[in-house]
Write an enzyme that holds these catalytic residues in place. Sequence first.
Site, mmCIF file in Angstrom:
data_model
loop_
_atom_site.group_PDB
_atom_site.id
_atom_site.type_symbol
_atom_site.label_atom_id
_atom_site.label_comp_id
_atom_site.label_asym_id
_atom_site.label_seq_id
_atom_site.Cartn_x
_atom_site.Cartn_y
_atom_site.Cartn_z
ATOM 1 N N GLN A 179 0.817 -1.229 0.000
ATOM 2 C CA GLN A 179 0.000 0.000 0.000
ATOM 3 C C GLN A 179 0.841 1.265 0.000
ATOM 4 O O GLN A 179 0.399 2.303 -0.490
ATOM 5 C CB GLN A 179 -0.933 0.015 1.217
ATOM 6 C CG GLN A 179 -2.012 -1.045 1.203
ATOM 7 C CD GLN A 179 -3.044 -0.857 0.109
ATOM 8 O OE1 GLN A 179 -3.142 0.204 -0.518
ATOM 9 N NE2 GLN A 179 -3.821 -1.885 -0.146
ATOM 10 N N THR A 237 8.942 -18.682 -16.442
ATOM 11 C CA THR A 237 9.149 -17.654 -17.455
ATOM 12 C C THR A 237 8.503 -16.350 -17.005
ATOM 13 O O THR A 237 7.367 -16.350 -16.531
ATOM 14 C CB THR A 237 8.562 -18.121 -18.802
ATOM 15 O OG1 THR A 237 9.240 -19.306 -19.194
ATOM 16 C CG2 THR A 237 8.726 -17.054 -19.880
ATOM 17 N N CYS A 325 -20.393 -9.044 8.136
ATOM 18 C CA CYS A 325 -21.285 -9.995 8.783
ATOM 19 C C CYS A 325 -21.321 -11.211 7.892
ATOM 20 O O CYS A 325 -21.892 -11.199 6.823
ATOM 21 C CB CYS A 325 -22.667 -9.376 8.921
ATOM 22 S SG CYS A 325 -23.979 -10.565 8.983
#
Lengths: 388, 127
Positions: A179, A237, A325
């Site tokens: 990040q 590769t 939830c």
Amino acid sequence: MKRVYLDHNATTPVRPEVAEAMRPFLGALFGNPNSIHGFGREARAAVEEARARAAALIGAAEPEEILFTSGGTESDNLALRGALAAAGGSGHILTSAVEHHAVLDTCKALESGKIRVTCLPPDKAGRVTAGAVAGALRPDTRLVSVMWGNNEVGTLQPVGEIAALCRERGVPFHTDAVQALGKVPMNVRELGVDFLSASAHKINGPKGAGFLYVRTGARLAPLLTGGGQERDLRSGTENVPGIVGLGEACRLAREEGPAQARALAALRERLESAVCERIPDVVVNGGAAERLPGTSNLSFIGAEGETLLIRLDLEGIAVSTGSACSAGSTEPSHVLVAMGLSLEALRGSLRFSLGWGSTEEDVGRVLDVLPEAVRRVRAMAPKPEARR
Amino acid sequence: MTPAFVDAHHYSETVLGHIAEPHNVGAIERPDAVGRGTNPSCGDEVTLYLRFEGERVAEAKMEILGCGAITASMSALTDMAGGKTAEELMAITPEQIAEHLGGLPRHKRHCAQLAQRVLRDALKDRA
């Protein structure tokens, strides 16, 4: 309806410059960089150019310290599993409770009779201090892994201090910088970081490409064996189009990152101050810490994140939520839980993450839609006297 | 027929519609039955109000603080309850609620189950 994308911590749009740079490698320049002939040499040159760009972005001493991978998750796995394997396959890993699952679940998978893991709890703002790391180091600690910037709340960790401490104690240090890459200044050579994970698709590059920085001299065993590519540390590769895209994204991040970070910090500030002004009972999660410039995690007390997310989505605004939830066992965001948020704050959390292309107008749209969405969700809630 | 619970991460259009505009939101001033429920793992809170005329439900309303699936489940339940007797209400299953919504993601099964629990709580209240 103009759509507004404020979920850049999940993924980012591929910049046109990146797509353009990749295009020839999906066409005429299809060679295998390991081939000796001209087709291979063209591809090899492009891969090495990308490597140099990635190295430059993070201040690596040598381009060879960059190993291309399939992305952040693979880089984290390679760092953790590879460093532990190189250290003999036993010992102690020290990490934090706010890491990405790519680190936490890998630690969990490694944990056994021979490998022990300590997860440091963060403070209320999501920070882990170098002092806490120092206190938890053991004689058999083989790796410290603490992320640079948190994906959910944006909290920046004191990686410089932790790296210095690790260096002093002779313990390898890994940081998941997926990040933070391109958003904060980075110089791995000065800081003394041993391993750093990065991903292309978080910096306007393509999905399926990333890298692991491995400091010269740092000990690492491969996960993938085969053709011996990437200095025998990552066989297979090379994903040439992806790597070229990653390289171009790194170049753009190096050139434009600092200015973009300032602009995003200003936009985030505008979003947060206006939201807190217009909507009562909002908590800025991680607000007390230094944060990634574009990340804002807000809790709307008395509302629920997923229904807010869907209401925003129906208005064309894309955000994410830390309230999940799900079937009984699934916890809400482990980061917000570790930070000690109340159930109310956990339930009502939304993450806005801004990035390249985010505008004042985008923030304005959120400010037009969000107060009413929150008001409506709150209005549906059982009244306190009706609650048990 | 649509299966009640589906291996999907995303909500169906029907579910999204219920979340955007849930049916029968609010309280009934003089209800004949009130059911309440919470889901301790995610903190969902639900109240169901029923008003009967004779043996049959004349009005069903609900208040909700919870995720999209429980919002849609309660919205569907209030639609389904209209005109039913207590006995017919007792027969409503989580699967029927999910089917009414055109299917719910499997990991949200507990939301349809909570809706059923709240309904049964209300019927107990009336008894």
